[in-house]
Scaffold this motif. Structure first.
Motif, mmCIF file in Angstrom:
data_model
loop_
_atom_site.group_PDB
_atom_site.id
_atom_site.type_symbol
_atom_site.label_atom_id
_atom_site.label_comp_id
_atom_site.label_asym_id
_atom_site.label_seq_id
_atom_site.Cartn_x
_atom_site.Cartn_y
_atom_site.Cartn_z
ATOM 1 N N HIS A 1 20.973 29.851 -20.199
ATOM 2 C CA HIS A 1 19.818 29.971 -19.303
ATOM 3 C C HIS A 1 18.577 30.275 -20.137
ATOM 4 O O HIS A 1 18.512 31.292 -20.841
ATOM 5 N N PHE A 2 17.597 29.401 -20.050
ATOM 6 C CA PHE A 2 16.357 29.500 -20.811
ATOM 7 C C PHE A 2 15.220 29.770 -19.830
ATOM 8 O O PHE A 2 15.053 29.046 -18.849
ATOM 9 N N ILE A 3 14.457 30.825 -20.073
ATOM 10 C CA ILE A 3 13.309 31.129 -19.205
ATOM 11 C C ILE A 3 12.043 31.090 -20.057
ATOM 12 O O ILE A 3 11.926 31.794 -21.061
ATOM 13 N N TYR A 4 11.116 30.241 -19.641
ATOM 14 C CA TYR A 4 9.844 30.078 -20.356
ATOM 15 C C TYR A 4 8.717 30.615 -19.489
ATOM 16 O O TYR A 4 8.588 30.249 -18.322
ATOM 17 N N SER A 5 7.889 31.477 -20.067
ATOM 18 C CA SER A 5 6.724 31.997 -19.356
ATOM 19 C C SER A 5 5.521 31.126 -19.662
ATOM 20 O O SER A 5 5.008 31.104 -20.785
ATOM 21 N N SER A 6 5.072 30.413 -18.654
ATOM 22 C CA SER A 6 3.950 29.488 -18.778
ATOM 23 C C SER A 6 2.683 30.177 -18.256
ATOM 24 O O SER A 6 2.497 31.369 -18.461
#
Length: 302
Positions: free
Chosen positions: A106-111
């Motif tokens: 699970h990859f979470i990117y903060s944009s």
């Protein structure tokens, strides 16, 4: 009780967002692995003392990052605000590529909340949507979060607080959606705990929604003295591309899209209102804004 959860690698763990995520994950009993540039700095030492595993490296050290991703459950990717647009895209896509190669669950990117469906043609505005587009092309279970404007932005020196006023981006009768940085960590921790629900999702996040009039009332009450609210003048906005972009987005763009605060409270029952944040963690920054203004006045007189 044995914790059988696999680690989560957190980028920016000595900064605001990454630090919030690292703390929330540790509180939720996730093993945390943090990539830091300097393990001897106080923030790095505090992380280690809190139970995080410290890995020394930079965004350039792809071999170190790849090794740090070994056997992790998840990765939280956030990039410093002071990067050039070119470096932001390069590092953001590289981290996602490495996560794909490492078979991260699970990859979470903060944009960014100002990201829209079309590019603006301005590199610094288009870096995050380019990273988002790249992530969506990968065979990677990813969640993209877009935090709304940080509450800290409203208590920075130079916005008139030392003169008994707050100057910001919305008209007094309009609303702005704000995010407490500490809420980001708790929301992200809840997302890592529910991959089935949040994998493949792009979600704007916020802590509160307030009008300019409500900002005026909150500042006046917490400061204990009258604080008036007004919007930046058209002349100021015309002279500042970044402020103008945000002001437009707040009226008729991505920043105007309503966040479902009920969903936010479901993910984080301790969600902070702006008033509660200002009277708590934000009070130190508020006092500093008043103090900085006074110091500038004294300096000009001397």
């Amino acid at each position: 009780m044995t914790n059988d959860r696999r680690p989560i690698l957190v980028f920016g763990a000595t900064g605001r967002q990454g630090g919030s995520v690292a703390r929330a994950l540790l509180e939720a009993r996730w093993p945390v692995r943090a990539l830091v540039l300097d393990p001897s700095k106080p923030a790095s030492i505090a992380l280690r003392d809190a139970g995080a595993e410290i890995v020394q490296g930079s965004f350039e050290h792809t071999d170190v990052i790849a090794a740090a991703m070994k056997d992790v459950h998840g990765v939280f990717s956030v990039l410093p605000a002071n990067l050039s647009a070119e470096d932001e895209v390069r590092y953001g896509t590289s981290i996602a590529d490495l996560a794909t190669k490492s078979c991260v669950d699970h990859f979470i990117y903060s944009s960014g909340a100002s990201v829209g469906n079309t590019l603006t043609g301005v590199p610094r505005f288009d870096a995050k949507p380019r990273i988002e587009a790249h992530i969506r092309e990968l065979s990677l279970t990813a969640t993209i979060i877009r935090p709304m404007i940080f509450m800290e932005m409203l208590v920075r020196p130079g916005f008139g607080l030392d003169e008994g006023r707050l100057i910001s981006l919305i008209r007094p009768e309009h609303s702005i959606q704000l995010t407490a940085v500490e809420d980001i960590g708790k929301i992200v921790a809840a997302m890592f705990a529910d991959k089935a629900r949040f994998g493949g999702v792009t979600l704007k996040i916020a802590s509160d929604r307030v009008t300019g009039h409500e900002l005026e009332a909150a500042f006046t009450e917490i400061a204990g003295k009258p604080i008036t609210y007004s919007r930046f003048s058209d002349e100021v906005l015309a002279a500042n591309v970044d402020l103008a972009h945000m002001a437009f987005s707040l009226e008729d763009g991505p920043l105007a899209e309503l966040v479902d605060l009920n969903v936010m409270r479901e993910l984080n029952p301790e969600l902070l209102s702006f008033k509660s944040w200002l009277s708590g963690r934000g009070r130190k920054a508020l006092d500093a804004a008043f103090r900085t203004g006074s110091e500038m006045v004294q300096a000009n007189r001397s």
